[in-house]
Scaffold this motif. Structure first.
Motif, mmCIF file in Angstrom:
data_model
loop_
_atom_site.group_PDB
_atom_site.id
_atom_site.type_symbol
_atom_site.label_atom_id
_atom_site.label_comp_id
_atom_site.label_asym_id
_atom_site.label_seq_id
_atom_site.Cartn_x
_atom_site.Cartn_y
_atom_site.Cartn_z
ATOM 1 N N CYS A 113 0.841 -1.189 0.000
ATOM 2 C CA CYS A 113 0.000 0.000 0.000
ATOM 3 C C CYS A 113 0.881 1.246 0.000
ATOM 4 O O CYS A 113 1.674 1.461 0.915
ATOM 5 C CB CYS A 113 -0.908 0.000 1.227
ATOM 6 N N TYR A 114 0.712 2.063 -1.033
ATOM 7 C CA TYR A 114 1.520 3.263 -1.224
ATOM 8 C C TYR A 114 0.661 4.518 -1.150
ATOM 9 O O TYR A 114 -0.562 4.463 -1.307
ATOM 10 C CB TYR A 114 2.191 3.221 -2.601
ATOM 11 N N PRO B 207 -3.658 2.665 5.031
ATOM 12 C CA PRO B 207 -4.063 1.659 4.039
ATOM 13 C C PRO B 207 -5.559 1.323 4.057
ATOM 14 O O PRO B 207 -6.065 0.742 3.110
ATOM 15 C CB PRO B 207 -3.236 0.432 4.410
ATOM 16 N N ALA B 208 -6.263 1.714 5.094
ATOM 17 C CA ALA B 208 -7.706 1.472 5.158
ATOM 18 C C ALA B 208 -8.501 2.517 4.376
ATOM 19 O O ALA B 208 -9.695 2.345 4.162
ATOM 20 C CB ALA B 208 -8.171 1.449 6.617
ATOM 21 N N ASP B 209 -7.833 3.576 3.943
ATOM 22 C CA ASP B 209 -8.501 4.673 3.233
ATOM 23 C C ASP B 209 -8.088 4.678 1.761
ATOM 24 O O ASP B 209 -6.990 5.112 1.423
ATOM 25 C CB ASP B 209 -8.143 6.003 3.886
ATOM 26 N N PRO B 210 -8.967 4.229 0.867
ATOM 27 C CA PRO B 210 -8.610 4.197 -0.551
ATOM 28 C C PRO B 210 -8.389 5.578 -1.170
ATOM 29 O O PRO B 210 -7.770 5.689 -2.218
ATOM 30 C CB PRO B 210 -9.781 3.473 -1.212
ATOM 31 N N ALA B 211 -8.820 6.619 -0.514
ATOM 32 C CA ALA B 211 -8.617 7.974 -1.043
ATOM 33 C C ALA B 211 -7.154 8.404 -0.941
ATOM 34 O O ALA B 211 -6.726 9.283 -1.683
ATOM 35 C CB ALA B 211 -9.514 8.971 -0.310
ATOM 36 N N VAL B 212 -6.396 7.779 -0.046
ATOM 37 C CA VAL B 212 -4.989 8.158 0.130
ATOM 38 C C VAL B 212 -4.043 6.993 -0.152
ATOM 39 O O VAL B 212 -2.858 7.070 0.159
ATOM 40 C CB VAL B 212 -4.727 8.720 1.551
ATOM 41 N N THR B 213 -4.572 5.933 -0.763
ATOM 42 C CA THR B 213 -3.785 4.710 -0.942
ATOM 43 C C THR B 213 -3.924 4.155 -2.346
ATOM 44 O O THR B 213 -5.029 4.093 -2.888
ATOM 45 C CB THR B 213 -4.257 3.619 0.048
ATOM 46 N N ILE B 214 -2.806 3.743 -2.912
ATOM 47 C CA ILE B 214 -2.811 2.939 -4.129
ATOM 48 C C ILE B 214 -2.204 1.599 -3.765
ATOM 49 O O ILE B 214 -1.097 1.522 -3.238
ATOM 50 C CB ILE B 214 -2.016 3.597 -5.273
ATOM 51 N N ARG B 215 -2.951 0.545 -4.038
ATOM 52 C CA ARG B 215 -2.474 -0.802 -3.774
ATOM 53 C C ARG B 215 -1.754 -1.340 -4.999
ATOM 54 O O ARG B 215 -2.186 -1.106 -6.123
ATOM 55 C CB ARG B 215 -3.656 -1.720 -3.439
ATOM 56 N N VAL B 216 -0.682 -2.092 -4.750
ATOM 57 C CA VAL B 216 0.054 -2.744 -5.824
ATOM 58 C C VAL B 216 0.160 -4.218 -5.464
ATOM 59 O O VAL B 216 0.726 -4.573 -4.423
ATOM 60 C CB VAL B 216 1.458 -2.134 -6.017
ATOM 61 N N LEU B 217 -0.415 -5.058 -6.310
ATOM 62 C CA LEU B 217 -0.330 -6.509 -6.166
ATOM 63 C C LEU B 217 0.805 -6.991 -7.056
ATOM 64 O O LEU B 217 0.753 -6.815 -8.275
ATOM 65 C CB LEU B 217 -1.648 -7.165 -6.588
ATOM 66 N N THR B 218 1.822 -7.573 -6.447
ATOM 67 C CA THR B 218 2.947 -8.129 -7.191
ATOM 68 C C THR B 218 2.865 -9.644 -7.127
ATOM 69 O O THR B 218 2.704 -10.213 -6.044
ATOM 70 C CB THR B 218 4.290 -7.652 -6.604
#
Length: 108
Positions: free
Chosen positions: A78-79, A90-101
């Motif tokens: 979570c970035y 990381p619980a707030d999608p407004a301030v988080t971009i998830r990266v699945l590697t």
């Protein structure tokens, strides 16, 4: 829903739907070919065997599995929205971009 459950739900959503984040496969996964890539993506999406041993923080953010004879690791990070630093929340999608590697275990 508490904070940990929200993080797990958002991680699951990315893993299953490839929405609201980015999905990255490594060269090792790419080299397996189109059919194997599809099998790996489907297996990662379907993964539901979370236990306290493999998911100690209950965030559904990582697993090791075997797909078509290949040991595969997947990990959600979570970035911040600039993809420079870890997300402040990381619980707030407004301030988080998830990266699945998704990678082969020997690429770790």
């Amino acid at each position: 829903m508490d904070r940990t459950e929200r993080i797990a739900a958002l991680n699951d959503q990315l893993r299953r739907d490839h929405r609201y984040g980015k999905v990255v496969i490594t060269r090792g996964i790419q080299a397996l070919g189109h059919q194997a890539i599809q099998e790996v993506l489907a297996a990662v999406a379907a993964f539901a065997e979370f236990t306290p041993e493999n998911d100690p923080y209950a965030e559904h953010d990582c697993a090791l599995m075997t797909v078509g004879g290949h040991r595969v690791i997947w990990k959600v990070d979570c970035y911040d929205t600039d993809l420079n630093f870890a997300s402040d929340d990381p619980a707030d999608p407004a301030v988080t971009i998830r990266v699945l590697t998704i990678m082969l275990s020997d690429e770790w």
